[in-house]
Design an enzyme around this catalytic site. Structure first.
Site, PDB file in Angstrom:
ATOM      1  N   SER A  63       0.828  -1.210   0.000  1.00 60.43           N
ATOM      2  CA  SER A  63       0.000   0.000   0.000  1.00 60.43           C
ATOM      3  C   SER A  63       0.858   1.255   0.000  1.00 60.43           C
ATOM      4  O   SER A  63       0.357   2.358  -0.262  1.00 60.43           O
ATOM      5  CB  SER A  63      -0.930   0.012   1.217  1.00 60.43           C
ATOM      6  OG  SER A  63      -0.211  -0.265   2.410  1.00 60.43           O
ATOM      7  N   ASP A 105       5.336  -7.226   2.719  1.00 59.33           N
ATOM      8  CA  ASP A 105       4.545  -7.664   1.570  1.00 59.33           C
ATOM      9  C   ASP A 105       5.447  -8.102   0.420  1.00 59.33           C
ATOM     10  O   ASP A 105       6.443  -7.424   0.112  1.00 59.33           O
ATOM     11  CB  ASP A 105       3.678  -6.511   1.058  1.00 59.33           C
ATOM     12  CG  ASP A 105       2.205  -6.686   1.355  1.00 59.33           C
ATOM     13  OD1 ASP A 105       1.767  -7.844   1.525  1.00 59.33           O
ATOM     14  OD2 ASP A 105       1.485  -5.669   1.398  1.00 59.33           O
ATOM     15  N   LYS A 135       4.165 -11.590   3.492  1.00 57.27           N
ATOM     16  CA  LYS A 135       2.749 -11.726   3.155  1.00 57.27           C
ATOM     17  C   LYS A 135       2.595 -11.854   1.653  1.00 57.27           C
ATOM     18  O   LYS A 135       3.260 -11.132   0.897  1.00 57.27           O
ATOM     19  CB  LYS A 135       1.930 -10.534   3.650  1.00 57.27           C
ATOM     20  CG  LYS A 135       0.419 -10.689   3.357  1.00 57.27           C
ATOM     21  CD  LYS A 135      -0.403  -9.590   4.001  1.00 57.27           C
ATOM     22  CE  LYS A 135      -0.354  -8.286   3.240  1.00 57.27           C
ATOM     23  NZ  LYS A 135      -0.971  -8.390   1.885  1.00 57.27           N
ATOM     24  N   GLU A 137      -0.577 -12.513  -1.460  1.00 61.36           N
ATOM     25  CA  GLU A 137      -1.999 -12.568  -1.777  1.00 61.36           C
ATOM     26  C   GLU A 137      -2.306 -13.808  -2.604  1.00 61.36           C
ATOM     27  O   GLU A 137      -1.501 -14.225  -3.437  1.00 61.36           O
ATOM     28  CB  GLU A 137      -2.415 -11.320  -2.565  1.00 61.36           C
ATOM     29  CG  GLU A 137      -2.242 -10.029  -1.799  1.00 61.36           C
ATOM     30  CD  GLU A 137      -2.664  -8.813  -2.619  1.00 61.36           C
ATOM     31  OE1 GLU A 137      -3.235  -8.996  -3.726  1.00 61.36           O
ATOM     32  OE2 GLU A 137      -2.427  -7.680  -2.168  1.00 61.36           O
ATOM     33  N   GLU A 204      -9.766  -9.823   3.834  1.00 63.66           N
ATOM     34  CA  GLU A 204     -10.077  -8.450   3.444  1.00 63.66           C
ATOM     35  C   GLU A 204     -11.413  -8.357   2.730  1.00 63.66           C
ATOM     36  O   GLU A 204     -11.666  -9.067   1.752  1.00 63.66           O
ATOM     37  CB  GLU A 204      -8.985  -7.861   2.549  1.00 63.66           C
ATOM     38  CG  GLU A 204      -9.278  -6.417   2.142  1.00 63.66           C
ATOM     39  CD  GLU A 204      -8.095  -5.668   1.566  1.00 63.66           C
ATOM     40  OE1 GLU A 204      -8.250  -4.477   1.251  1.00 63.66           O
ATOM     41  OE2 GLU A 204      -7.014  -6.281   1.438  1.00 63.66           O
TER      42      GLU A 204
END
Length: 287
Positions: A63, A105, A135, A137, A204
């Site tokens: 982010s 991330d 992390k 996704e 999320e």
């Protein structure tokens, strides 16, 4: 030889100030019913404040592409960006109490093209960026990769539901898991990631009832963002919860600077509300 980010950094003495948070700590917190307070961090100054204010986990999120670089989404973020910001956050934590766990991330296309590249990049976040976990996704399609990372000593945080790196494929920032079929798919993904050795799982923008069901079904902690109050913990983008971000914000975001006279007190208020299960509001979802 001191632990931590390089020569001249604070080192082992600071780790002894407060008990270091690890993925095993977080699992124990879930078992004991203690909520996990996580926030994003991108630099040493904020990392120091977050650690001092009692945040359990600092996520160096991709982010940063939006809140630091001014990008429209997370896709342009590179491994070099992530390593640089992980180093800064790790130094900030070590300059404070040394307690908070630092998670980095894996950015877009750093792990999707091949497992060899994924393992190499995950290793770089720990070796060069001083992160303590990574992390990524995605769901069951990455279970084998999670298994291999775990096997070589890299703790992994999974991330399902809305996955921002797939924003174009998802057609925007939309609530996921609303139909019975979609909910069943997310539950299957969560189980496969946990079985593969994921240490944590971000949920999320999914319905709160689904998030509660997933959380209850897994031995590992879940961290919610726009997923209701019944996850094992919560995460927000730091700049959002401090009221720094301009423009439209997700409806589940709360500005913790309101009613607080300092950034540190705002962070403490967030931590306290997460621990007390008064944040978030289960009725508020969506962007």
């Amino acid at each position: 030889m001191g632990y931590g980010p390089g020569a001249g950094q604070p080192g082992q003495a600071n780790l002894n100030k407060r008990s270091k948070v690890t993925h095993l700590t977080l699992r124990s917190m879930k078992e004991q019913g203690e909520r996990i307070a996580m926030l994003t961090a991108y630099d040493a100054s904020f990392a120091r404040l977050l650690d001092q204010a009692g945040a359990d986990v600092l996520l160096v999120g991709d982010s940063l592409g939006m809140v630091i670089q001014g990008q429209d989404n997370t896709l342009p973020v590179t491994m070099e960006h992530m390593i640089y910001h992980c180093q800064a956050v790790a130094r900030g934590v070590m300059a404070a109490t040394g307690r908070a766990m630092v998670v980095g991330d894996l950015p877009f296309m750093s792990y999707q093209s091949s497992e060899d590249e994924a393992l190499r990049n995950a290793g770089r976040l720990l070796k060069e960026g001083y992160a303590e976990a990574v992390k990524l996704e995605g769901g069951a399609e990455y279970a084998d990769l999670v298994r291999k990372m775990t096997r070589i000593g890299i703790p992994v945080m999974g991330h399902i539901g809305l996955t921002p790196q797939s924003v174009h494929a998802l057609g925007g920032y939309r609530i996921q898991g609303k139909t019975d079929e979609a909910a069943a798919t997310l539950k299957a993904h969560s189980r496969e990631l946990a079985d593969a050795g994921a240490a944590l799982l971000v949920l999320e923008l999914i319905p709160s009832a689904l998030a509660a069901e997933v959380t209850a079904s897994l031995p590992i902690p879940t961290i919610g963002i726009g997923a209701g109050v019944d996850c094992s913990g919560q995460v927000l983008v730091l700049h959002d919860m401090l009221g720094i971000t301009r423009g439209k914000l997700p409806r589940f975001v709360k500005n913790f600077m309101v009613g607080n006279d300092s950034i540190e007190n705002a962070i403490r208020a967030y931590v306290a509300e997460v621990k007390a299960k008064t944040f978030p509001d289960n009725a508020i979802h969506g962007y």
